[in-house]
Design a protein around this motif. Structure first.
Motif, mmCIF file in Angstrom:
data_model
loop_
_atom_site.group_PDB
_atom_site.id
_atom_site.type_symbol
_atom_site.label_atom_id
_atom_site.label_comp_id
_atom_site.label_asym_id
_atom_site.label_seq_id
_atom_site.Cartn_x
_atom_site.Cartn_y
_atom_site.Cartn_z
ATOM 1 N N ARG A 12 15.991 -1.847 5.113
ATOM 2 C CA ARG A 12 14.834 -2.719 4.876
ATOM 3 C C ARG A 12 15.009 -4.016 5.657
ATOM 4 N NH1 ARG A 12 11.609 -1.779 -0.048
ATOM 5 N NH2 ARG A 12 12.160 0.296 -0.837
ATOM 6 N N ARG A 16 6.308 0.426 8.557
ATOM 7 C CA ARG A 16 5.935 0.025 7.207
ATOM 8 C C ARG A 16 6.435 1.069 6.205
ATOM 9 N NH1 ARG A 16 -0.247 -1.099 4.953
ATOM 10 N NH2 ARG A 16 0.332 -1.222 2.745
ATOM 11 N N ILE A 17 6.947 0.592 5.066
ATOM 12 C CA ILE A 17 7.373 1.486 3.992
ATOM 13 C C ILE A 17 6.146 1.804 3.149
ATOM 14 C CG2 ILE A 17 8.908 1.775 2.019
ATOM 15 C CD1 ILE A 17 10.690 -0.425 3.218
ATOM 16 N N HIS A 36 3.470 2.616 0.293
ATOM 17 C CA HIS A 36 3.284 2.306 -1.137
ATOM 18 C C HIS A 36 4.114 1.117 -1.597
ATOM 19 C CE1 HIS A 36 1.457 6.236 -0.852
ATOM 20 N NE2 HIS A 36 2.622 6.839 -0.696
ATOM 21 N N THR A 37 4.239 0.105 -0.753
ATOM 22 C CA THR A 37 4.931 -1.123 -1.170
ATOM 23 C C THR A 37 3.929 -2.263 -1.248
ATOM 24 O OG1 THR A 37 5.526 -1.548 1.155
ATOM 25 C CG2 THR A 37 7.178 -0.488 -0.227
ATOM 26 N N GLU A 38 4.032 -3.059 -2.285
ATOM 27 C CA GLU A 38 3.154 -4.215 -2.479
ATOM 28 C C GLU A 38 3.976 -5.345 -3.084
ATOM 29 O OE1 GLU A 38 0.206 -6.678 -2.211
ATOM 30 O OE2 GLU A 38 -0.044 -4.612 -1.527
ATOM 31 N N VAL A 82 3.652 -5.754 1.151
ATOM 32 C CA VAL A 82 4.053 -4.826 2.211
ATOM 33 C C VAL A 82 5.490 -5.099 2.652
ATOM 34 C CG1 VAL A 82 3.567 -4.054 4.559
ATOM 35 C CG2 VAL A 82 1.687 -4.584 3.015
ATOM 36 N N GLU A 83 6.266 -4.023 2.780
ATOM 37 C CA GLU A 83 7.644 -4.126 3.275
ATOM 38 C C GLU A 83 7.821 -3.221 4.493
ATOM 39 O OE1 GLU A 83 10.962 -4.209 0.434
ATOM 40 O OE2 GLU A 83 9.452 -4.014 -1.153
ATOM 41 N N GLU A 115 10.843 -1.466 7.429
ATOM 42 C CA GLU A 115 12.235 -1.040 7.578
ATOM 43 C C GLU A 115 12.553 -0.794 9.044
ATOM 44 O OE1 GLU A 115 12.381 2.410 5.094
ATOM 45 O OE2 GLU A 115 11.275 3.681 6.510
#
Length: 263
Positions: A159, A202-203, A205-207, A209-210, A212
């Motif tokens: 990440r 983008r990973i 389903h991240t909120e 947004v993340e 890696e």
């Protein structure tokens, strides 16, 4: 509100990156690799001097791009250099490959068969010594080496906050302009990504947004995992074999690279 802005900015950035390559992709789709008979017919219509000149232009274009460590896309090469000589493209690439090998000691490698991306690799030295990433005279490559080492030692995917926090410990704050590197985040997420040293995605389903990081296609060709592990061992005063998973991966990768180079 700030989260929504970051999300919009991230989506806009990714959209602009996707759109920036659309024209080149379209150009490549419209290009059909000539058959052997088409190449022969094309060569019959040209003088040896014309073919030599165009092959030299192809070599010059590759070398110019390689100075910035930018992968060469076939669509760009055909559009900007090959042009009306596209019916003899395979012959031009063959001659350029021979020139790199015999004159410059370089190997032309296709790192992305789907998108037709090429890089030049130094073939005169052993792989673990040839990588520009371990060059101590290039600070930016030193920064890249640190990031690649983190990714490798963490199992191949990391990440982005792990990268930024590690760099902060090394007094390279991605939130501040660095005297040597300038905008750290831009260098890492844009320059290194465009050079295909890193993949930045983008990973799902991240909120908020993340994102890696993974090794990029160029890194897989240029960088020796065994060398990274050796340097990490020296840095931490540890036997590289104590990192069992990484040691196994490094030496299986080295064996496959060695066998492919012998073929």
């Amino acid at each position: 509100m700030s989260q929504r802005k970051r999300l919009a900015n991230a989506e806009g950035s990714s959209q602009s990156k996707r759109h920036s390559g659309v024209q080149d992709v379209d150009d490549d789709v419209s290009f059909t690799q000539p058959s052997t008979s088409q190449v022969l017919r094309g060569l019959e219509k040209l003088s040896p001097a014309q073919v030599d000149q165009k092959a030299a232009e192809v070599v010059q274009y590759f070398l110019m791009k390689d100075q910035k460590k930018m992968p060469i896309r076939r669509a760009e090469l055909v559009k900007h250099v090959v042009k009306e000589y596209r019916n003899i493209y395979p012959e031009l690439l063959k001659r350029a490959t021979q020139t790199f090998d015999q004159v410059f000691g370089l190997k032309l490698v296709e790192i992305d068969p789907k998108n037709k991306l090429y890089i030049l690799v130094n073939k005169l030295e052993k792989p673990e010594k040839a990588s520009p990433i371990t060059d101590p005279t290039n600070p930016k490559m030193g920064l890249l080496f640190v990031i690649l080492s983190i990714i490798f030692m963490k199992g191949g995917v990391v990440r982005e906050n792990v990268i930024w926090n590690t760099l902060k410990k090394l007094r390279v704050d991605p939130g501040e302009k660095h005297d040597e590197f300038g905008d750290i985040k831009k260098v890492v997420t844009d320059e290194f990504v465009r050079q295909r040293y890193l993949e930045y995605s983008r990973i799902p389903h991240t909120e908020p947004v993340e994102f890696e990081f993974r090794w990029g296609q160029r890194t897989d060709v240029e960088v020796s995992k065994a060398k990274i592990l050796q340097l990490m061992g020296e840095l931490h005063g540890q036997n590289p074999q104590s990192w069992t998973q990484q040691f196994r991966e490094a030496h299986s990768s080295q064996a496959s690279t060695s066998s492919s180079s012998q073929r």
